[in-house]
Scaffold this active site. Structure first.
Site, short mmCIF file in Angstrom:
data_model
loop_
_atom_site.label_atom_id
_atom_site.label_comp_id
_atom_site.label_asym_id
_atom_site.label_seq_id
_atom_site.Cartn_x
_atom_site.Cartn_y
_atom_site.Cartn_z
N VAL A 43 0.82 -1.21 0.00
CA VAL A 43 0.00 0.00 0.00
C VAL A 43 0.86 1.27 0.00
CG1 VAL A 43 -1.89 -1.19 1.16
CG2 VAL A 43 -0.20 0.03 2.52
N GLU A 44 0.22 2.40 -0.29
CA GLU A 44 0.85 3.72 -0.35
C GLU A 44 2.07 3.74 -1.27
OE1 GLU A 44 1.52 5.62 3.40
OE2 GLU A 44 -0.57 5.45 4.02
N GLY A 45 1.94 3.10 -2.42
CA GLY A 45 3.05 3.01 -3.37
C GLY A 45 3.76 1.69 -3.20
#
Length: 834
Positions: free
Chosen positions: A522-524
């Site tokens: 997640v988040e990149g």
């Protein structure tokens, strides 16, 4: 490129002079010139000093034919230097032609890439790009501190919440947090840590926010994940920074009280890591809202992987906005925009859940079909139309330093806390498994890695509290700390063996192990973050000249742009020459004469970081100036340079963390292991960069300047690893510092507290067990094979007193309670959702 060519010419001619001319004056002259480059004097000062030195050398130096050739070359160089000091001539002959070539070299940059580049601030990462980081800046930074209120929250509501959590009940029986836990999270401020007090929030510092998540994740990855999202990239943060006053007054108090549960919807089936390419749309049109016809937005979207979506009452929604009818009087494509959409809005489909690797934090899809909302639902109102991507990347520059690194660090701390104790009390072949060399090596890696993680988390959040928005360190921490968390989780499983893989109420590792890939994703996604973001963003943003050159080259006012480009260009040339010399000198001397602001056992690591900073800065210039826009496609080269930068950054964080904690002597072995490991990794990644550089000639030249003595750094040795393992195999102060924030209450259901209790008992019980074996088993007075039988026979034989026998029996009972694993009837293995 000019700086690189000049450097190579200087080296070749210096070698010629030394072998053909010789003499101490020649050596002194070359050393003086190298010193000038090393010290980074300006062009005019360098030229004046070079003139004096060359005049003296010409008069007093050797007078042979080779010396004459050498001196003639130097006078030609001096003439060129004086011409370079004539700025109008320099601009006409060098700057303008180079500027045209430079514009062709520049990679293309989309508006979203530019916005990402502009997000956040440059902090210590910028110093590492200079080749001569100023340690005084880092050491002068205030250490992280918790206010009285923040400490009380950790000691009160956090402890109480941890006591309420039963991860097996949450993950297996309910597939959710119990209702009373949800109520506690909402009403006690866990969703309001970033909301200002004037709206009813907690207004915690970044460090306090991080500490709360670290503590929760040591107890329950489900609870920590649910608590992280409202305080990270979500409606509260967006409203706090960009919302209209009306939006703040309405939503922030409701979010603070827990009346509203937020989620943020960005990722969809067709756009994951490529978030800027989202296909979800908003169309400016007329429609009916609460009985009135207004100009609003018709939204169509499909999102997934949205944490808190199934229980959310308000959705932060990212979409691309279009105005085909020109109702707003501007362009048709208005760009990425963010709006707040109530769950109850007609057309919103929400409530179904994903099930991420058996860790049932609330996560699910959201769909919207012809959802009509007013323009006022846009975060910040109509004036923020098209500003959504900027808003997101600006908040990620802070949020990615906190949520995932904190959760990963909390999990690692819990794993080290548990594994050290377990490896002490779990015996095989009549000795603790932690005393086997192979296990010691694994535990040492866990200890050192967790220290690095905690240092990065702690020092960087302190920088945020000091006003920084460290975009590049955020990417470093997101990638490296979550990857380190994966390594620690794997190591903990290896040491625990069957105990770790059998799920049940007694298992304290399994769910933390299962959730690791979530943080990676997640988040990149981590592959994207490493290959494209860390160096890709840092090379332009943090370099002292590149951004200035780019801005000057793109300046439409040539009367202003050309002189600015000239200043940046020749500053860059001097910078490259200086870093080449600094890299060579520090590599040859092993950085022993590099000045650093500390003394003692850690001083050498400060020096080594400076050495790598110079080598890194030089290699970056070579790569950017020779490959240009092609470097953007050479992801593996970029990733290796990013790794070098990250290793230097994390080593700096380790050194600063050691200072922040008062230079605890017992922690020195951990600091040494961490720094040695990071510097060794930096060396290996630089070596890999040079091996794979597409221009073999330049790769060889760089290797001469970066590794003239070969690869000189080695990984930590086994003796150091044994010292690290000892620190957590025993109830030491170093173990307590490393595992601070772990929930360790001694109570039923908290295996970590029970492990600590038994570890402390081991200090008294192990000598008694040893006494049994020496005085009983070896003499034949004890014949039992199991410890309970040995204790009974030892008591009867007078080897153990009644008190000692009772203590040892209690110790053995507690050990077996920990070591035992769960078993189930077949019908008990299904999740029972309530």
């Amino acid at each position: 490129m000019i700086g690189i060519l000049v450097t190579l010419i200087l080296i070749v001619t210096a070698i010629y002079a030394l072998f053909s001319v010789g003499g101490w004056l020649t050596l002194a002259f070359i050393a003086a010139v190298v010193l000038l480059a090393y010290r980074r004097v300006g062009l005019l000062v360098f030229t004046l000093t070079f003139t004096v030195l060359l005049a003296a050398y010409t008069i007093f130096g050797a007078q042979s034919a080779p010396a004459g050739i050498w001196k003639g070359f130097l006078w030609l160089m001096l003439a060129a230097l004086w011409l370079l000091n004539v700025r109008p001539l320099r601009i006409a002959l060098i700057t303008r032609p180079f500027m045209k070539a430079y514009l062709r070299l520049l990679p293309s940059m989309s508006p979203t890439e530019q916005e990402a580049l502009d997000a956040g601030t440059v902090w210590w990462d910028g110093e590492l790009f200079t080749g001569a980081p100023d340690w005084r800046k880092l050491l002068a930074a205030a250490p992280p501190r918790l206010s009285t209120e923040e400490q009380a929250f950790l000691d009160g509501p956090c402890e109480e919440l941890c006591r309420m959590l039963d991860e097996w009940d949450i993950t297996h029986r309910r597939a959710d947090l119990p209702p009373h836990v949800w109520d506690f999270l909402r009403t006690r401020g866990f969703f309001a840590m970033v909301i200002p007090k004037k709206y009813g929030g907690m207004q915690f510092s970044a460090h306090a926010h991080s500490c709360v998540l670290t503590k929760l994740s040591s107890r329950s990855p489900t609870a920590s994940s649910n608590a992280a999202v409202p305080n990270s990239l979500g409606p509260a943060e967006l409203l706090n920074h960009y919302g209209t006053q009306e939006q703040k007054d309405y939503y922030l108090p409701r979010l603070a009280r827990g009346d509203e549960i937020p989620c943020f919807a960005l990722t969809g089936p067709r756009a994951g890591s490529d978030a800027a390419g989202i296909p979800d749309t908003g169309i400016v049109c007329r429609g009916t809202w609460q009985g009135r016809e207004i100009v609003g937005l018709r939204l169509n979207f499909s999102k997934r992987y949205i944490t808190l979506a199934p229980v959310a009452t308000v959705i932060g929604l990212a979409f691309r906005l279009f105005d085909p009818e020109g109702l707003l009087g501007g362009e048709t494509d208005l760009g990425i925009t963010v709006a707040l959409v109530p769950r109850s809005t007609a057309g919103v489909g929400i409530g179904r859940r994903h099930f991420p690797l058996n860790v049932p934090f609330q996560n699910g899809p959201i769909q919207g079909r012809d959802v009509f909302v007013p323009l006022d639902f846009i975060v910040g109102g109509p004036k923020m139309i098209g500003q959504g991507w900027r808003m997101l990347v600006e908040q990620l520059s802070v949020g990615r330093c906190i949520s995932l690194p904190s959760n990963a660090t909390g999990g690692a701390k819990a794993a080290v806390f548990a594994t050290g104790a377990y490896a002490r009390i779990r015996r095989q072949f009549n000795m603790p498994v932690g005393r086997f060399e192979g296990v010691e090596t694994v535990i040492a890696r866990m200890v050192g890695t967790t220290y690095i993680m905690d240092a990065g988390r702690s020092v960087t959040t302190a920088a945020i509290d000091a006003g920084e928005k460290p975009a590049v360190p955020a990417a470093m921490l997101k990638y490296h700390i979550t990857e380190m968390g994966r390594q620690v989780a794997n190591d903990a499983m290896d040491v625990h063996g069957g105990k770790g893989i059998c799920l049940g109420p007694r298992n304290y590792l399994g769910r933390g192990y299962q959730i690791v890939p979530v943080a990676i994703t997640v988040e990149g996604a981590n592959i994207l973050t490493r290959n494209l973001m860390i160096f890709g963003q840092g090379a332009i943003r943090c370099h002292p000249f590149v951004l200035r050159e780019m801005n000057a080259a793109h300046d439409s006012d040539r009367r202003r742009g050309v002189p600015a480009f000239d200043t940046a260009l020749f500053g860059h040339i001097g910078f490259a020459i200086s870093n080449a010399m600094r890299s060579l000198v520090m590599a040859l001397t092993n950085a022993r004469f590099t000045r650093v602001p500390v003394k003692g056992p850690t001083a050498r690591y400060y020096q080594h970081v400076v050495r790598f900073s110079a080598s890194f800065a030089f290699a970056v210039d070579v790569a950017m100036l020779t490959l240009g826009g092609y470097l953007k496609k050479k992801e593996n080269l970029s990733a290796r340079l990013g790794d070098v930068l990250s290793c230097m950054y994390l080593a700096s964080m380790v050194l600063k963390h050691y200072e922040n904690q008062g230079r605890q002597k017992d922690d020195l072995p951990i600091v040494e292991w961490a720094c040695r490991t990071l510097l060794y990794q930096a060396q290996e990644q630089m070596h890999g960069f040079l091996r794979n550089f597409p221009n073999a000639f330049l790769a060889g030249a760089m290797r001469l300047l970066v590794f003239p003595r070969g690869l000189t750094y080695s990984a930590p040795d086994d003796r150091l690893g044994r010292r690290l393992a000892d620190l957590v195999l025993n109830p030491t102060a170093a173990r307590d510092r490393l595992c601070a924030l772990v929930y360790r209450a001694v109570e039923p259901g908290n295996a970590l507290g029970l492990l600590q209790e038994v570890l402390e008992l081991a200090e008294v019980a192990e000598p008694l067990e040893k006494k049994l074996r020496i005085e009983g088993v070896k003499t034949g007075r004890i014949t039992a094979l199991d410890l309970p039988g040995m204790i009974e026979q030892g008591r009867a034989a007078g080897i153990l007193s009644e008190r000692d026998a009772a203590l040892l029996s209690d110790y053995d009972r507690k050990i077996m309670e920990i070591i035992n694993v769960d078993d189930f009837a077949p019908h008990e293995l299904g999740a029972q959702m309530t």
